[in-house]
Design an enzyme around this catalytic site. Structure first.
Site, PDB file in Angstrom:
ATOM      1  N   SER A   1      51.453  45.428  74.655  1.00 27.86           N
ATOM      2  CA  SER A   1      51.689  44.393  73.660  1.00 27.86           C
ATOM      3  C   SER A   1      51.925  44.995  72.278  1.00 27.86           C
ATOM      4  CB  SER A   1      50.507  43.424  73.614  1.00 27.86           C
ATOM      5  OG  SER A   1      50.696  42.449  72.617  1.00 27.86           O
TER       6      SER A   1
ATOM      7  N   ALA B   1      58.225  24.520  64.827  1.00 27.87           N
ATOM      8  CA  ALA B   1      57.490  25.655  65.400  1.00 27.87           C
ATOM      9  C   ALA B   1      58.466  26.786  65.675  1.00 27.87           C
ATOM     10  CB  ALA B   1      56.776  25.237  66.689  1.00 27.87           C
TER      11      ALA B   1
ATOM     12  N   GLU C   1      62.649  36.287  69.423  1.00 24.38           N
ATOM     13  CA  GLU C   1      61.527  36.930  70.124  1.00 24.38           C
ATOM     14  C   GLU C   1      60.423  37.349  69.150  1.00 24.38           C
ATOM     15  OE1 GLU C   1      61.697  37.040  73.770  1.00 24.38           O
ATOM     16  OE2 GLU C   1      63.153  35.654  72.903  1.00 24.38           O
TER      17      GLU C   1
END
Length: 405
Positions: free
Chosen positions: A332, A142, A382
Site C-alpha cells: 500500500s 466525493a 486513482e
C-alpha cells in the site's frame, strides 16, 4: 529483486512497443481531435491481444488482460516471481509511450479489471474474468475522499438495489461492466462501502453524458446514474459483512493494484517526451555528454539530466510496487509512493520538454503538447498527489485515517 527485465517478459515488451509505434502513434492525433469517437483500429488489436493472453495463460506466463488469470497466478506460484502485475506495468509503459488515451480505451483492459482481480472469488472470476470492466468511484461530492461516497446499495432478498451518481468513469460507456463503489449502510461510515459489478444494459443504469477533457481524449469518460438499479447479491466483490474495525480495507485493496498501473502510464508518457526532446535537440546540435561535468554542460542538457533522474526514480518505485504485489507482499505504501512520484514527474517532464523546445514543443506539429495534456490526469485519478502523500505519511507514522487527515 533484480532490476534487469525478466527474460520471459521481453517478447511482450517488444510487442507492446511495436503496437505503440505502429498502431497508436499514427492515429494519436486523429483521436485527440475526434473526442468521443471510438478508435475502430483497436478492435483487431484487441483480438490479437486476446490470443496472446490465452497463450500466456496456458504457458503460465503473466499477461495484463484477464483478472482471472492474475488471480490464478497468485495461487499457483511460490517463491519470488514476476507475474501479472509486473507484466501489466512493463507492457503499459510501452503502450503509453505511444498514447495514454488509446491505452486506456483498449477493450478488456479496464481499471475495473484490477478491482475484480483484487477481491473476486472463484465463481466471480469465472463470470467476470474476461469482461471489460470500468471502475466507478468518483461522485459530484466525493472525489479524492473515497469514504465520502453517497451512492447506496440496499439489500433486497437476493439482490442489491443501487441508487446514486458516478462521474469521470473511464471507459464508462464502452465497457461491458462497471465496478461501482456504494455504501450498504451509510450510518456505519466507510466500513460499509462495498464494490459491485454492474453489467452493461442493467435496467436503472444510464450513461447520462460524456465529459470533454483536457487530455486522454481517445478515452471516453462518462457520468452514470443508478436509479433503483437491481444487481444480484452474487455481484458483490469481497465479503458482504460490514467490519467496522477493518474499515473499508477490502475495497481499498483495489488501489494497491491500480496505482502502480497508473504510475506505469506516467512513466511511459514521460519517457516519450524525453526521447522526442533529445531527438529534436540533437537536430540543433545539443546533445548530452554524460562524461562531461555538469557545471560545463549546456543549460538545456543539465535540465534534461534532472528530468532523467526524476524519471528513473519513478520507474524504479513503480517496478518495486508491482514486484511486491506479485510476491504477496503488502504494498500500500509503495503503491502510493510510486503513484505520487510518477504522476508528479510525468507532469514536470512533459511540460518541461515543451518549455525547453519553445514553439516547436508548443505546436501541434509535434505530439509533445498532447503528451503534456495527457499526463495531467495521471497525477489525479486513482487518488490525487495530495492523497498519495497523505497515505504515505500515515504508513510511515503508523497513524490511522482518523488520526491523520
Amino acid at each position: 529483486m533484480h532490476l534487469e527485465t525478466p527474460k520471459k517478459l521481453r517478447p511482450l515488451i517488444h510487442q507492446a512497443r511495436q503496437v505503440a509505434e505502429n498502431v497508436f502513434r499514427p492515429i494519436s492525433r486523429k483521436y485527440d481531435r475526434a473526442e468521443h469517437a471510438y478508435p475502430v483500429e483497436l478492435d483487431m488489436l484487441a483480438a490479437i491481444m486476446d490470443g496472446m493472453n490465452h497463450a500466456a495463460a496456458e504457458s503460465g506466463q503473466g499477461q495484463s488482460a484477464g483478472a482471472g488469470q492474475l488471480k490464478q497466478q497468485r495461487r499457483n506460484h511460490e517463491g519470488v516471481h514476476n507475474g501479472a502485475n509486473m507484466t501489466t506495468v512493463l507492457g503499459l509503459q510501452e503502450l503509453c509511450w505511444g498514447d495514454v488515451g488509446l491505452a486506456l480505451t483498449l477493450p478488456r483492459q479496464g481499471l475495473g479489471n484490477a478491482a475484480i482481480a483484487a477481491v473476486a472469488n472463484d465463481e466471480q472470476l469465472q463470470r467476470f474474468g474476461h469482461c471489460w470492466a470500468a471502475m466507478a468511484i468518483t461522485e459530484p461530492g466525493a472525489g479524492s475522499d473515497s469514504a465520502a461516497i453517497r451512492t447506496t446499495a440496499q439489500r433486497d432478498g437476493d439482490d442489491y438495489i443501487i441508487n446514486g451518481e458516478k462521474i469521470y468513469v473511464t471507459s464508462g460507456e464502452r465497457a461491458d461492466a462497471v465496478v461501482v463503489w456504494a455504501s450498504v449502510d451509510r450510518s456505519l461510515g466507510r466500513a460499509a462501502i462495498k464494490s459491485f459489478v454492474v453489467e452493461k444494459g442493467t435496467p436503472g443504469m444510464d450513461v447520462v453524458r460524456l465529459e470533454k477533457k483536457l487530455g486522454i481524449k481517445a478515452s471516453d469518460t462518462a457520468a452514470i446514474t443508478f436509479t433503483d438499479c437491481r444487481v444480484p447479491a452474487s455481484n458483490l466483490l469481497g465479503s458482504a459483512e460490514v467490519n467496522v474495525d477493518q474499515g473499508f480495507a477490502g475495497v481499498m485493496q483495489t488501489f494497491d493494484n491500480t496505482r502502480p498501473v497508473v504510475a506505469a502510464m506516467a512513466v511511459g508518457v514521460a519517457r516519450a517526451a524525453l526521447d522526442r526532446c533529445r531527438e529534436i535537440l540533437a537536430n540543433y546540435g545539443i546533445q548530452a555528454d554524460y562524461k562531461q561535468p555538469l557545471k560545463t554542460s549546456h543549460s538545456v542538457v543539465t535540465q534534461l539530466y534532472r528530468y532523467e533522474a526524476d524519471w528513473e526514480a519513478a520507474r524504479l518505485l513503480t517496478l518495486k510496487a508491482a514486484w511486491m504485489a506479485d510476491n504477496g507482499q503488502p504494498n500500500s505504501k509503495e503503491a502510493s509512493m510510486a503513484k505520487a512520484k510518477a504522476g508528479r514527474a510525468a507532469n514536470a517532464i512533459t511540460l518541461g520538454c515543451v518549455e525547453l523546445l519553445g514553439s516547436v514543443g508548443y505546436s501541434e506539429d509535434e505530439l509533445l503538447e498532447k503528451w503534456a495534456r495527457d499526463s495531467k490526469i495521471l497525477d489525479i485519478f486513482e487518488g490525487t498527489q495530495q492523497i498519495q502523500q497523505l497515505i504515505v505519511a500515515r504508513r510511515l507514522l503508523g497513524k490511522t485515517s482518523a488520526e491523520l487527515k
